[in-house]
Design a protein around this motif. Sequence first.
Motif, mmCIF file in Angstrom:
data_model
loop_
_atom_site.group_PDB
_atom_site.id
_atom_site.type_symbol
_atom_site.label_atom_id
_atom_site.label_comp_id
_atom_site.label_asym_id
_atom_site.label_seq_id
_atom_site.Cartn_x
_atom_site.Cartn_y
_atom_site.Cartn_z
ATOM 1 N N THR A 144 -4.872 -2.113 -6.962
ATOM 2 C CA THR A 144 -4.511 -0.965 -7.788
ATOM 3 C C THR A 144 -4.015 -1.469 -9.146
ATOM 4 O OG1 THR A 144 -2.205 -0.961 -7.056
ATOM 5 C CG2 THR A 144 -3.787 0.307 -5.739
ATOM 6 N N PRO A 145 -4.104 -0.643 -10.191
ATOM 7 C CA PRO A 145 -3.549 -1.059 -11.485
ATOM 8 C C PRO A 145 -2.081 -1.445 -11.383
ATOM 9 C CG PRO A 145 -4.945 0.874 -11.755
ATOM 10 C CD PRO A 145 -4.843 0.627 -10.278
ATOM 11 N N GLU A 146 -1.333 -0.723 -10.560
ATOM 12 C CA GLU A 146 0.090 -1.034 -10.412
ATOM 13 C C GLU A 146 0.291 -2.428 -9.815
ATOM 14 O OE1 GLU A 146 3.935 -1.255 -8.233
ATOM 15 O OE2 GLU A 146 1.907 -1.305 -7.419
ATOM 16 N N LEU A 147 -0.538 -2.785 -8.841
ATOM 17 C CA LEU A 147 -0.426 -4.111 -8.228
ATOM 18 C C LEU A 147 -0.767 -5.200 -9.236
ATOM 19 C CD1 LEU A 147 -0.107 -6.053 -5.849
ATOM 20 C CD2 LEU A 147 -2.470 -5.512 -5.186
ATOM 21 N N GLN B 271 0.820 -1.210 0.000
ATOM 22 C CA GLN B 271 0.000 0.000 0.000
ATOM 23 C C GLN B 271 0.857 1.264 0.000
ATOM 24 O OE1 GLN B 271 -3.603 -0.145 -0.165
ATOM 25 N NE2 GLN B 271 -2.797 -2.129 -0.784
ATOM 26 N N GLU B 272 1.970 1.209 0.708
ATOM 27 C CA GLU B 272 2.807 2.404 0.868
ATOM 28 C C GLU B 272 3.744 2.628 -0.305
ATOM 29 O OE1 GLU B 272 6.124 4.000 4.069
ATOM 30 O OE2 GLU B 272 4.413 2.818 4.785
ATOM 31 N N HIS B 273 4.319 1.553 -0.816
ATOM 32 C CA HIS B 273 5.364 1.682 -1.839
ATOM 33 C C HIS B 273 4.980 1.099 -3.199
ATOM 34 C CE1 HIS B 273 7.981 3.037 1.333
ATOM 35 N NE2 HIS B 273 7.845 1.902 1.996
ATOM 36 N N GLY B 274 3.917 0.303 -3.261
ATOM 37 C CA GLY B 274 3.547 -0.351 -4.511
ATOM 38 C C GLY B 274 4.224 -1.700 -4.655
ATOM 39 N N TYR B 275 3.637 -2.536 -5.498
ATOM 40 C CA TYR B 275 4.177 -3.889 -5.661
ATOM 41 C C TYR B 275 5.560 -3.875 -6.303
ATOM 42 C CZ TYR B 275 4.801 -8.691 -7.118
ATOM 43 O OH TYR B 275 5.330 -9.952 -7.310
ATOM 44 N N ASN B 276 5.768 -2.981 -7.251
ATOM 45 C CA ASN B 276 7.046 -2.984 -7.965
ATOM 46 C C ASN B 276 8.227 -2.697 -7.047
ATOM 47 O OD1 ASN B 276 5.873 -3.604 -10.426
ATOM 48 N ND2 ASN B 276 5.561 -1.468 -10.987
ATOM 49 N N ARG B 277 7.980 -2.015 -5.933
ATOM 50 C CA ARG B 277 9.058 -1.703 -4.982
ATOM 51 C C ARG B 277 9.011 -2.601 -3.746
ATOM 52 N NH1 ARG B 277 8.842 4.558 -3.904
ATOM 53 N NH2 ARG B 277 10.731 4.034 -2.702
ATOM 54 N N GLY C 85 1.909 -5.494 -11.892
ATOM 55 C CA GLY C 85 3.114 -6.099 -11.353
ATOM 56 C C GLY C 85 2.968 -7.579 -11.091
ATOM 57 N N LEU C 86 1.799 -7.982 -10.593
ATOM 58 C CA LEU C 86 1.596 -9.391 -10.235
ATOM 59 C C LEU C 86 1.397 -10.294 -11.444
ATOM 60 C CD1 LEU C 86 -0.705 -9.605 -7.072
ATOM 61 C CD2 LEU C 86 1.556 -10.597 -7.369
ATOM 62 N N MET C 87 0.727 -9.796 -12.466
ATOM 63 C CA MET C 87 0.326 -10.671 -13.567
ATOM 64 C C MET C 87 1.461 -11.500 -14.161
ATOM 65 S SD MET C 87 -2.542 -8.570 -15.658
ATOM 66 C CE MET C 87 -4.086 -8.130 -14.874
ATOM 67 N N PRO C 88 2.611 -10.894 -14.511
ATOM 68 C CA PRO C 88 3.666 -11.713 -15.115
ATOM 69 C C PRO C 88 4.242 -12.753 -14.157
ATOM 70 C CG PRO C 88 4.060 -9.365 -15.495
ATOM 71 C CD PRO C 88 3.000 -9.479 -14.454
#
Length: 199
Positions: free
Chosen positions: A97-100, A23-29, A103-106
């Motif tokens: 979130t779209p970012e999550l 939630q704080e930094h996003g999945y990519n981080r 990031g997760l899909m691949p």
Amino acid sequence: MPTRRRGEELEATILEAAWAEIQEHGYNRLTVEGVAARAQTGKQVLYRRWPNRAQLAVAAIRHTLGPLVTEAPDTGSLREDYLTVLRLMAGRARHYTPELLHGLMPEVWGLAGEISSALPGVIAEILRNAAARGEITHADLPERVAMLPLDLVRYEGMRSVVRWAEITEADAEKVVADILDTVFLPLVMALAGPSSRPE
């Protein structure tokens, strides 16, 4: 000196820390090191339970949001039972979130069953209930057919991640109803619908 945490208590602390990091930094981080630091434990403790960050993220999602559905709805209608499950799926999407999702899909393709492991059993029970009510002649549908509405909802999410994350409840209702009424139910009736021959 703080009490040493073990078992379920430690696991819950780690998963809550993982969700907070997402939630704080996003999945990519998201990093195992960051989660370990927030949970005040060693990263090897995490690796013993979750070999990679995708599995950790999936576990955090399940821990935070709970299971999508634990038992089959029984509304008295095959359509409404499926619609109940699809509404829950659409509602759950608002927590991602779209970012999550991007990031997760691949990374999580092979882990999709872990997010919704109870669904095949729920769907099988929905079909058995429909057969018992006489809506369909039997519940022995191919798995691809039985799970088709759920797969199509997932496809809608993958096709436009941003749109699906921001979709209104009314528009989501139209999407899932259209999937049932124009694709799934005609197919099920063709395969297992009640006989139209007079007795």
